[in-house]
Scaffold this active site. Structure first.
Site, mmCIF file in Angstrom:
data_model
loop_
_atom_site.group_PDB
_atom_site.id
_atom_site.type_symbol
_atom_site.label_atom_id
_atom_site.label_comp_id
_atom_site.label_asym_id
_atom_site.label_seq_id
_atom_site.Cartn_x
_atom_site.Cartn_y
_atom_site.Cartn_z
ATOM 1 N N VAL A 82 41.644 27.735 37.969
ATOM 2 C CA VAL A 82 42.188 29.043 37.590
ATOM 3 C C VAL A 82 41.819 30.098 38.637
ATOM 4 O O VAL A 82 40.635 30.292 38.950
ATOM 5 C CB VAL A 82 41.653 29.472 36.192
ATOM 6 C CG1 VAL A 82 42.185 30.850 35.820
ATOM 7 C CG2 VAL A 82 42.039 28.444 35.140
ATOM 8 N N GLU B 150 51.002 45.985 42.679
ATOM 9 C CA GLU B 150 51.514 44.642 42.371
ATOM 10 C C GLU B 150 53.036 44.614 42.461
ATOM 11 O O GLU B 150 53.628 43.656 42.959
ATOM 12 C CB GLU B 150 51.111 44.225 40.947
ATOM 13 C CG GLU B 150 49.643 43.986 40.757
ATOM 14 C CD GLU B 150 49.348 43.501 39.344
ATOM 15 O OE1 GLU B 150 49.166 42.302 39.168
ATOM 16 O OE2 GLU B 150 49.314 44.324 38.408
ATOM 17 N N HIS C 203 47.439 38.311 40.575
ATOM 18 C CA HIS C 203 46.228 38.582 39.795
ATOM 19 C C HIS C 203 45.750 39.995 40.127
ATOM 20 O O HIS C 203 45.721 40.374 41.300
ATOM 21 C CB HIS C 203 45.148 37.554 40.135
ATOM 22 C CG HIS C 203 43.906 37.739 39.315
ATOM 23 N ND1 HIS C 203 43.811 37.320 38.001
ATOM 24 C CD2 HIS C 203 42.737 38.336 39.606
ATOM 25 C CE1 HIS C 203 42.620 37.651 37.534
ATOM 26 N NE2 HIS C 203 41.947 38.266 38.474
HETATM 27 C C1 GAR Z 1 49.805 42.172 35.592
HETATM 28 O O1 GAR Z 1 48.965 43.237 35.945
HETATM 29 C C2 GAR Z 1 49.255 40.876 36.161
HETATM 30 O O2 GAR Z 1 48.596 41.025 37.367
HETATM 31 C C3 GAR Z 1 48.294 40.458 35.093
HETATM 32 O O3 GAR Z 1 48.938 40.765 33.889
HETATM 33 C C4 GAR Z 1 49.757 41.923 34.083
HETATM 34 C C5 GAR Z 1 51.127 41.621 33.505
HETATM 35 O O4 GAR Z 1 51.794 42.794 33.146
HETATM 36 N N1 GAR Z 1 47.974 39.072 35.203
HETATM 37 C C6 GAR Z 1 46.766 38.582 34.979
HETATM 38 O O5 GAR Z 1 45.841 39.271 34.595
HETATM 39 C C7 GAR Z 1 46.631 37.088 35.202
HETATM 40 N N2 GAR Z 1 45.257 36.689 35.269
HETATM 41 P P1 GAR Z 1 53.311 42.708 32.668
HETATM 42 O O6 GAR Z 1 53.407 41.783 31.470
HETATM 43 O O7 GAR Z 1 53.688 44.115 32.305
HETATM 44 O O8 GAR Z 1 54.112 42.190 33.825
#
Ligand code: GAR
Length: 185
Positions: free
Chosen positions: A140, A170, A100
């Site tokens: 969640v 990340e 997250h």
């Molecule tokens: C990532 O930054 C992840 O942390 C976020 O979506 C992005 C996915 O990017 N997830 C959330 O916000 C979940 N609550 P990607 O499709 O390029 O991997």
């Protein structure tokens, strides 16, 4: 020969996190055995380009079967924008993790995803942002935290510039933590 730790990656979007997980498999000693998406998305194309088995489905019985068929040991949510049913959370308890893009418990919960998270960070005037890897429970963004990485919020940050720096963290944190879990799980 030691068999590699099998993970499934669940994604819904561009899949840049999935790509980092694919690119770091050898370094951290795990194997992306399956990619599941709940809708057509670039993440599926990335998996197919890497010759990883894929499933596009919203049917949790079918997803659960595919996880078993592919000998999955850990489920990794990487930009997966659907809420898991409670029975999946229970069946795979302690074997589902999520990344997250905030320092949970700040800026989590329903509706908090992607760029909205960094908008909330800037609106709150936070001086630090970051990302969290946590176990997934029925609540969640509420499961136990495994690890976090922090970035400084700069005075001229926009949600986009901040998001870029958080996403870079990340992509380092998640593969490393999966490698560590593969030793202990
Ligand atoms: C990532 O930054 C992840 O942390 C976020 O979506 C992005 C996915 O990017 N997830 C959330 O916000 C979940 N609550 P990607 O499709 O390029 O991997």
């Amino acid at each position: 020969m030691k068999t590699l730790f099998n993970i499934a990656v669940l994604a819904s979007g561009t899949g840049t996190t999935l790509q980092a997980l694919i690119d770091n498999q050898a370094l951290h000693g795990y194997h992306v055995a399956l990619v599941v998406a709940n809708r057509p998305c670039t993440a599926l194309e990335r998996a197919q380009a890497a010759a990883i088995p894929t499933l596009q489905s919203k049917d949790w019985e079918a997803i659960d079967q595919a996880l078993t068929d592919n000998h999955v040991q850990l489920i990794v949510l990487a930009g997966f924008l659907a809420i898991l049913p409670e029975w999946i959370c229970q069946k795979w308890a302690q074997r589902i993790i999520n990344i997250h893009p905030s320092l949970l418990p700040k800026h989590g919960g329903k509706g908090m995803y992607g760029i909205h998270v960094q908008e909330a960070v800037l609106a709150a005037g936070d001086t630090e942002a970051g990302c969290t890897v946590h176990y997934v429970s029925a609540e969640v963004d509420g499961g136990n935290i495994i690890a976090q990485a922090t970035v400084e919020v700069l005075p001229d940050d926009t949600p986009e510039t901040l998001s870029q720096r958080v996403q870079a963290e990340e992509k380092k944190l998640l593969p490393r933590i999966i490698g560590e879990l593969s030793i202990n799980l």
